[in-house]
Scaffold this motif. Structure first.
Motif, mmCIF file in Angstrom:
data_model
loop_
_atom_site.group_PDB
_atom_site.id
_atom_site.type_symbol
_atom_site.label_atom_id
_atom_site.label_comp_id
_atom_site.label_asym_id
_atom_site.label_seq_id
_atom_site.Cartn_x
_atom_site.Cartn_y
_atom_site.Cartn_z
ATOM 1 N N UNK B 113 0.825 -1.204 0.000
ATOM 2 C CA UNK B 113 0.000 0.000 0.000
ATOM 3 C C UNK B 113 0.860 1.255 0.000
ATOM 4 N N UNK B 114 1.904 1.226 0.823
ATOM 5 C CA UNK B 114 2.764 2.389 0.923
ATOM 6 C C UNK B 114 3.481 2.624 -0.399
ATOM 7 N N UNK B 115 3.946 1.536 -0.980
ATOM 8 C CA UNK B 115 4.661 1.657 -2.255
ATOM 9 C C UNK B 115 3.782 2.282 -3.314
ATOM 10 N N UNK B 116 2.543 1.795 -3.414
ATOM 11 C CA UNK B 116 1.726 2.318 -4.507
ATOM 12 C C UNK B 116 1.322 3.760 -4.228
ATOM 13 N N UNK B 117 1.165 4.128 -2.939
ATOM 14 C CA UNK B 117 0.833 5.513 -2.637
ATOM 15 C C UNK B 117 1.988 6.438 -3.016
ATOM 16 N N UNK B 118 3.220 6.022 -2.656
ATOM 17 C CA UNK B 118 4.386 6.857 -2.973
ATOM 18 C C UNK B 118 4.607 6.907 -4.490
ATOM 19 N N UNK B 119 4.467 5.734 -5.132
ATOM 20 C CA UNK B 119 4.683 5.693 -6.579
ATOM 21 C C UNK B 119 3.677 6.587 -7.291
ATOM 22 N N UNK B 120 2.460 6.574 -6.776
ATOM 23 C CA UNK B 120 1.422 7.414 -7.390
ATOM 24 C C UNK B 120 1.783 8.890 -7.246
ATOM 25 N N UNK B 121 2.383 9.250 -6.116
ATOM 26 C CA UNK B 121 2.778 10.648 -5.934
ATOM 27 C C UNK B 121 3.892 11.028 -6.905
ATOM 28 N N UNK B 122 4.803 10.107 -7.166
ATOM 29 C CA UNK B 122 5.820 10.389 -8.187
ATOM 30 C C UNK B 122 5.150 10.602 -9.532
ATOM 31 N N UNK B 123 4.203 9.713 -9.829
ATOM 32 C CA UNK B 123 3.539 9.830 -11.130
ATOM 33 C C UNK B 123 2.777 11.141 -11.237
ATOM 34 N N UNK B 124 2.167 11.581 -10.123
ATOM 35 C CA UNK B 124 1.397 12.814 -10.228
ATOM 36 C C UNK B 124 2.325 14.017 -10.348
#
Lengths: 90, 756
Positions: B113-124
């Protein structure tokens, strides 16, 4: 034309799907099923089915014969006929 | 824990540390391109190392971070507080996860969960515009839960769920929604249902799409999203992780090892014991429970155990039981907020366990016996002092003191040598880590590769061996990616289908040489010339004046990447300049040899140890420089008349050999006027198969010294191979003749002696 009606003695006839069934074929298929809901659909020779064609089968639920020749449909989508629905779902 | 994992953890902590420092420095100086570069490289290497193991969420996070930093490096993304904060959080997660992996062998349950949240922030950060609707991770929407439930067994790893509701008129715009689904990699389940209840029988519009398509795929989110990029307004994507369908905080989600540890603590607390030790035991139980909980990311529970300890045994037991039952645990986000300041101690704990060294017992025995001798030698000093007090003749006393000094000196030298040898480790430790990346690299490129090792028993200092992996991996990937031809081409050229890559190590004088050879297409100097001009590294005239060897060496120039496109494997431009930088950091250098059509060999020449070196101190102008004595053949005085001007420089004939004569001051870029004495003082040095005479002003001293690799400002002085501290505390720059001459060769004047 990849949707063909085969008239056979003693049956209501079989609707045969062959090769690539495109979006246009969906309407033809739907009309043939509307004309006689007892007609079965043979999709073994269909190699690629458009979403619209699958939607027509899903909506009208004719009796479907054979294994769908489109491997994606065969592997992932439930055959729409009521009797077999869900049988191949993984 | 296996060696590979152990190495990985050590390296990961170092990279996290250095990247954190660089990020913090960037906060003050956002324009520091080299720091951005270093951070990017750290993430790049972290990603590569994590890829060796099976931690998909970790890999996905580092991949997203690498993409973000790659954009920052290319100037497409501002290096601002958002990027820096996010990257620090990513490093934090990496540090915590490596602790968790060390403690439990697996990632905490919250990692996905943490990984996808952080990765999503990079993508945004990368695409601030509207994106496909993304639902908050953690809570899996019903449709996704139904999809998972429809499967015979739950997906083994994290997966991505997509809900695609095509527009009603999508058939008219030529869309085939299922056609997109066909392109999704790693499909696990598909469901197609009517989006709205069908209209009554008899009414059916075959051309109106009324479908709700949901799917579950095991591939990484970006790959799953890719086919839908043109219809992203109709798509919802969520991450589903292995335990995600279960409630994240329920007991069943707890690592069995951690559960067992918690159970043990309860038993230990229940055991009878005397009151004296009770408090210590309680404290130990609380600490073990808290550590175990923290290792799976349950920081809030860990904190609760710690607080309960202060209230006594009656509270600690229930706190551990509550943690076991999953009670009170909240989502990963609030956990991290609640713990805030408490995360540090676990980091410190991790740092302490990382530095281990395995040493052959024989070496320790030798060391111990030498220390014994040193103690004996010291006793002699006491006797000498007594003799001095007794008023012994200073001349005989001085001789005795000199003897004692020589004894102790000899022992100190051999003690140093043996102590240094404790840090020696075989290169096989590094070599064996290559099998998997090479295999995967080859497979992803559809090439066949045979990997050979040679000389893996060669030993070098731990510091060298551990730092060797990263640069060597770049070289090896380059060889697989760019060096080896594809199988078809190889067969056509009459080469064996499988390309050969050989990693070899051997002694090279005092140092070691580690080389990577391939039997691929070799480096085409014409291509390098063209590329160097395109990239603005050299002018067209300059490259055409350079010989092929010097041109080939340009692959190490910063900004030179031979990849035509950005490959998954290499070719992001972190190529060979990083290798040269790494070699130089270790006090070595790198060279390349290539024959078109026959292959390429890249060799890293590295020091074997941080050894005591005999250093000759020479002076030019008002400055002093050291030279490693091994490199100095002789020191001669020749009359100036014996130095002749020749094309492009000066030369002299020494014992029948013609030697180029160069002024050390010129090579080091120091502006001192030429000597006017009748005689010139020449230092004849040898490096890289060349022998040259360097003119110096005077000889000052010779000494034994520990030469350290240059760092900081000194690291940028060309030709300097290290530094040493003199008795009076001043720092002496020690010249590396090979680097000095290599710089010369780069300039491309071909002054390499004609009298080798």
């Amino acid at each position: 034309m990849t949707v063909t009606l085969l008239a056979e003695d003693g049956t209501n006839g079989t609707i045969r799907l062959e090769g690539t069934c495109s979006v246009e074929d969906a309407d033809t298929l739907a009309s043939l099923i509307f004309e006689d809901a007892g007609r079965t659909v043979d999709w073994a020779a269909c190699t690629r089915m458009h979403t619209a064609v699958y939607q027509a089968l899903l909506r009208l639920r004719p009796v479907v014969r054979g294994t769908c020749g489109d491997t994606f449909v065969d592997r992932w989508l439930p055959p729409p006929s009521p009797e077999k629905r869900g049988a191949t779902q993984t | 824990m296996n060696d590979l994992l152990e190495q990985f953890l050590v390296e990961t902590r170092e990279l996290v540390q250095s990247a954190t420092e660089d990020l913090l420095a960037l906060e003050g100086r956002p324009g520091d391109a080299e720091a951005v570069n270093r951070v990017f490289r750290a993430f790049h290497t972290l990603k590569g190392s994590v890829g060796l193991f099976d931690y998909p969420p970790w890999f996905a996070l580092l991949h997203a971070a690498e993409d973000g930093l790659s954009a920052a490096r290319a100037g497409n993304l501002a290096v601002d507080a958002r990027l820096i904060d996010l990257s620090l959080e990513a490093l934090d997660a990496t540090a915590r996860w490596s602790d968790a992996v060390e403690a439990t062998g697996r990632l905490p349950d919250t990692a996905a969960g943490e990984s996808s949240a952080l990765a999503e922030r990079y993508r945004s950060l990368l695409s601030p515009g509207p994106r496909s609707t993304t639902e908050a991770t953690g809570a899996v929407p019903d449709w996704a839960a139904r999809l998972v439930a429809s499967m015979a067994e739950a997906p083994a790893g994290p997966s991505t769920a997509v809900r695609y509701r095509p527009r009603g008129d999508c058939f008219f715009s030529g869309d085939d929604p299922l056609g997109l689904v066909r392109k999704v990699p790693g499909l696990l389940a598909v469901s197609v249902e009517p989006a709205m209840p069908w209209p009554p029988d008899g009414e059916f519009d075959a051309y109106a799409c009324n479908l709700d398509i949901t799917l579950l795929a095991g591939a990484p989110r970006p790959e799953v999203e890719a086919p839908f990029r043109l219809v992203s307004d109709q798509v919802t994507v969520v991450d589903v992780y292995a335990t995600g369908t279960a409630r994240p905080s329920s007991a069943s989600a707890m690592d069995p090892v951690v559960a067992a540890i918690l159970g043990e603590q309860l038993l230990a607390m229940a055991a009878p014991g005397d009151t004296e030790t009770a408090h210590g035991r309680l404290e130990a139980c609380a600490r073990s429970a808290a550590n175990a909980l923290r290792s799976i990311g349950r920081d809030a529970d860990a904190e609760r155990c710690r607080e309960a300890l202060e209230r006594g045994a009656a509270s600690l037991g229930p706190a551990i039981e509550a943690a076991l039952a999953g009670g009170g645990a909240t989502g990963p986000r609030s956990d991290r907020e609640a713990s805030g300041a408490y995360e540090r101690p676990s980091g410190a704990h991790g740092g302490g366990t990382a530095r281990t060294l395995r040493v052959d017992a024989v070496r320790v025995d030798a060391l111990v016996s030498q220390v014994g001798e040193l103690v004996v030698a010291r006793n002699a000093l006491g006797r000498l002092a007594a003799r001095a007090e007794a008023g012994e003749n200073p001349v005989t006393l001085a001789r005795a003191i000199r003897e004692a000094d020589a004894d102790i000196g000899r022992l100190a030298t051999s003690l140093h040598r043996d102590a240094v040898s404790l840090r020696l480790m075989p290169l096989s430790e590094v070599f064996r880590r290559f099998a998997r990346p090479v295999r995967e690299a080859a497979r992803s490129l559809g090439k066949e590769v045979r990997l050979d090792f040679e000389g893996e028993g060669t030993e070098a200092d731990k510091g060298i061996v551990e730092n060797l992996f990263e640069p060597l991996l770049h070289v090896v990937r380059n060889a697989v990616d760019h060096g080896l031809e594809d199988t078809g081409t190889r067969l056509r050229l009459g080469k064996p289908a499988a390309g050969r890559i050989s990693i070899a190590a051997g002694q090279d004088g005092d140092g070691i040489v580690v080389s990577v050879s391939d039997d691929g297409r070799g480096i085409d100097p014409a291509f390098i010339r063209r590329r160097a001009v395109e990239r603005g590294l050299r002018s067209r005239d300059a490259v055409s004046a350079m010989d092929d060897v010097a041109v080939t060496d340009l692959i190490f120039a910063p900004g030179f990447s031979t990849a035509g496109s950005v490959g998954a494997l290499s070719g992001r431009g972190v190529g060979m300049d990083a290798v040269r930088a790494a070699a130089e950091r270790m006090g070595g250098r790198v060279s390349v040899e290539s024959r078109a059509g026959a292959g390429t060999t890249v060799a890293l020449h590295l020091p074997r140890t941080v050894a005591l070196a005999r250093v000759l101190v020479v002076g030019i102008g008002i400055e002093s420089y050291g030279f490693a004595m091994d490199a100095v053949d002789e020191v001669v005085r020749v009359p100036r008349s014996a130095i002749h001007a020749v094309a492009g420089g000066a030369a002299t004939v020494l014992r029948g050999r013609t030697l180029p004569v160069l002024r050390l001051a010129d090579l080091l870029d120091r502006r001192y006027s030429a000597g006017i004495a009748m005689e010139a003082l020449l230092l004849v040095v040898r490096a890289d198969g060349q022998t040259v005479a360097l003119e110096i002003d005077r000889l000052e001293d010779r000494l034994d010294a520990v030469v350290r690799a240059p760092s900081g400002l000194v690291g940028t002085v060309p030709g300097v191979g290290g530094t040493t501290t003199l008795g009076d505390g001043t720092v002496l720059l020690v010249v590396d003749p090979a680097a000095l001459l290599a710089n010369l060769a780069l300039v491309g004047q071909g002054t390499s002696g004609d009298g080798r």
